[in-house]
Design an enzyme around this catalytic site. Structure first.
Site, PDB file in Angstrom:
ATOM      1  N   HIS A   1      30.818  56.679  65.757  1.00 57.87           N
ATOM      2  CA  HIS A   1      30.819  58.128  65.535  1.00 57.87           C
ATOM      3  C   HIS A   1      30.959  58.471  64.061  1.00 57.87           C
ATOM      4  CE1 HIS A   1      31.027  59.146  69.882  1.00 57.87           C
ATOM      5  NE2 HIS A   1      31.388  57.867  69.904  1.00 57.87           N
TER       6      HIS A   1
ATOM      7  N   GLU B   1      35.341  36.717  49.273  1.00 56.11           N
ATOM      8  CA  GLU B   1      35.861  35.960  48.144  1.00 56.11           C
ATOM      9  C   GLU B   1      35.238  34.557  48.083  1.00 56.11           C
ATOM     10  OE1 GLU B   1      40.129  37.414  46.994  1.00 56.11           O
ATOM     11  OE2 GLU B   1      40.278  35.345  47.648  1.00 56.11           O
TER      12      GLU B   1
ATOM     13  N   LYS C   1      42.577  41.751  36.587  1.00 53.88           N
ATOM     14  CA  LYS C   1      43.969  41.440  36.240  1.00 53.88           C
ATOM     15  C   LYS C   1      44.143  41.405  34.732  1.00 53.88           C
ATOM     16  CE  LYS C   1      44.995  38.579  40.289  1.00 53.88           C
ATOM     17  NZ  LYS C   1      45.273  37.232  40.728  1.00 53.88           N
TER      18      LYS C   1
HETATM   19  O1  PA5 Z   1      42.560  34.033  48.405  1.00 53.10           O
HETATM   20  C1  PA5 Z   1      43.157  34.101  47.339  1.00 53.10           C
HETATM   21  O2  PA5 Z   1      43.340  33.107  46.648  1.00 53.10           O
HETATM   22  C2  PA5 Z   1      43.712  35.408  46.840  1.00 53.10           C
HETATM   23  O3  PA5 Z   1      43.400  36.473  47.681  1.00 53.10           O
HETATM   24  C3  PA5 Z   1      45.214  35.314  46.753  1.00 53.10           C
HETATM   25  O4  PA5 Z   1      45.722  35.017  48.017  1.00 53.10           O
HETATM   26  C4  PA5 Z   1      45.812  36.627  46.235  1.00 53.10           C
HETATM   27  O5  PA5 Z   1      45.247  36.947  44.999  1.00 53.10           O
HETATM   28  C5  PA5 Z   1      47.309  36.497  46.106  1.00 53.10           C
HETATM   29  O6  PA5 Z   1      47.633  35.459  45.251  1.00 53.10           O
HETATM   30  P1  PA5 Z   1      49.066  34.824  45.241  1.00 53.10           P
HETATM   31  O7  PA5 Z   1      49.317  34.229  46.547  1.00 53.10           O
HETATM   32  O8  PA5 Z   1      49.020  33.811  44.136  1.00 53.10           O
HETATM   33  O9  PA5 Z   1      50.031  35.949  44.923  1.00 53.10           O
END
Ligand code: PA5
Length: 446
Positions: free
Chosen positions: A309, A288, A423
């Site tokens: 494996h 990310e 989303k």
């Molecule tokens: O690293 C990030 O920002 C994302 O992975 C969020 O943690 C994830 O989308 C969850 O978001 P939230 O904490 O707003 O529910």
């Protein structure tokens, strides 16, 4: 120093000259945390960097108290969250305790992680487990609006009220969210749920050392002081401004050099199955942070020797796009001696008297030699023990490396614009108010 970056098996892949050439870019990346902070992309999300020292001590004590209450009054803790609001806590619990934590004698509370998928099967199964058990819920969401945890929370909120009545149910809900914004914050305040704060300047995937991770981790009986101490040690070590001496900067530079030489995939590997969820946490952290603007190393993972494996053939002889980062621990949590058998029916007497950890270690040595012979560079991150302090160190080390590496790559390592695309489509397809204009267009494409 409890982590050693071993670069011995990079010979022939990354040279001193390569590192020298990248030095100005590495120095510039590091300076984004110091003198060039004001021009650093994503500098409003640098809070994790000083967190091991600057954390809210009052809240830390409240986390411990809440964990104690949950450990006393709950057989089960349901932790609801996704991505950065999920992976870190689970990774630390499975690493420090066990991947089979819930099955261990005295595991109270058992901990189940939900809200990280939309699977009705998963939720139904855990609902059935809470039938005759006392349970509490820790819902974690920075935005407070993420669909997966919101749906799971709605279901378990109802289950709590059915079981305990509204007043007692409210005493079994623990919320970790933004200080002032979002639906979850509003609900928490309206219902007087015990709540904890995700600091504004700490993004989801960097939040494991905030209440996001610390409450579930403390509920599992893990020493969160030691975890923070390990992270603090790493923070202090990584204040080193000479990028040749700063191990996180060296790791970040090596990753970028390998990428520029066509190694597009980093496979984090470990010979301990309890590391499985740490691999998942690592994949989110780096994936990310770096995967944007058509750039980035694809983070991948394996638990060896298990995955030798299944994936071993590809690693040895498939497309030469991989490098491995081995996370290695000097001491296992425990050990077993292989006994001699009189008839040697299985032919294993050549191992008699050896510790299983020795066989595991030897497997890793054989693999490194084979994989480097097969043009797979190996970076090794060496740690001493599988405990809270070493893990806290590793977590901070990887976070810091990720920030520097992303800056060398030329991206903002602290945003995640790409996560929104699915989303928006999902909301439009589900008919969420505000997204209707896209609904028909998207449905027509299905
Ligand atoms: O690293 C990030 O920002 C994302 O992975 C969020 O943690 C994830 O989308 C969850 O978001 P939230 O904490 O707003 O529910």
């Amino acid at each position: 120093m409890s982590l050693k970056l071993n670069t011995k098996y990079l010979e022939g892949f990354v040279s001193g000259e390569d590192l020298g050439k990248l030095k100005p870019e590495t120095e510039k990346a590091l300076s984004f945390f110091y003198e060039n902070k004001s021009s650093a992309p994503g500098n409003d999300f640098h809070g994790w960097r000083t967190l091991p020292e600057d954390y809210d001590k009052k809240e830390f004590a409240e986390i411990k108290a809440a964990a104690e209450k949950i450990r006393n009054d709950s057989d089960i803790l349901i932790v609801i969250g996704i991505g950065g609001s999920y992976l870190g806590a689970r990774a630390v619990i499975e690493f420090c305790k066990s991947k089979n934590y819930n099955l261990l004698p005295g595991a109270k509370p058992q901990i189940f992680f939900l809200g990280n998928s939309l699977s009705p099967t998963e939720i139904t199964e855990v609902l059935s487990l809470t039938k005759d058990k006392d349970f509490s819920v820790n819902v974690i969401s920075k935005s407070g609006t993420t669909t997966e945890p919101s749906v799971a929370f709605r279901i378990f909120k109802r289950r709590l009220v059915e079981k305990y009545g509204e007043k007692q149910a409210n005493e079994r809900i623990y919320v970790t969210t933004d200080r002032s914004k979002g639906i979850l914050r509003r609900e928490a305040d309206e219902n007087s749920w015990k709540s904890f704060v995700i600091p504004d300047d700490v993004g989801g995937r960097y939040s494991v050392l905030t209440a996001v991770g610390l409450l579930p981790i403390a509920c599992a009986g893990i020493d969160i002081d030691k975890l923070m101490k390990g992270a603090r040690d790493a923070m202090n070590d990584l204040k080193e401004r000479d990028v040749e001496k700063n191990q996180a900067c060296r790791y970040a530079a090596i990753r970028n050099i390998l990428l520029r030489k066509g190694k597009f995939v980093e496979m984090m590997v470990c010979y301990e199955p309890d590391y499985t969820m740490m691999n998942e946490w690592f994949k989110q952290l780096f994936g990310e942070s770096e995967g944007k603007e058509n750039k980035g190393i694809l983070p991948y993972s394996g638990i060896y020797s298990t995955d030798l494996h299944s994936l071993g053939q590809y690693v040895q002889e498939g497309e030469r796009i991989l490098f491995e980062t081995l996370v290695s621990f000097k001491e296992p949590k425990c050990d077993i001696t292989i006994e001699k058998e009189e008839n040697n029916g299985d032919g294993l007497n050549f191992l008699a008297g050896r510790k299983l950890s020795y066989v595991n270690k030897t497997a890793s040595q054989g693999v490194i030699l084979a994989h480097t012979d097969g043009s797979v560079p190996n970076i090794i991150l060496e740690l001493d023990r599988m405990d809270e302090e070493n893990l806290g160190y590793l977590i901070y080390f990887l976070e810091f490396s990720c920030g520097v590496s992303g800056y060398i790559l030329g991206v903002n390592p602290f945003n995640q614009p790409g996560v929104e695309a699915y989303k928006k489509n999902m909301f439009a397809l589900l008919g969420k108010p505000g997204y209707e204009s896209q609904t028909e267009k998207l449905r027509a494409r299905l």
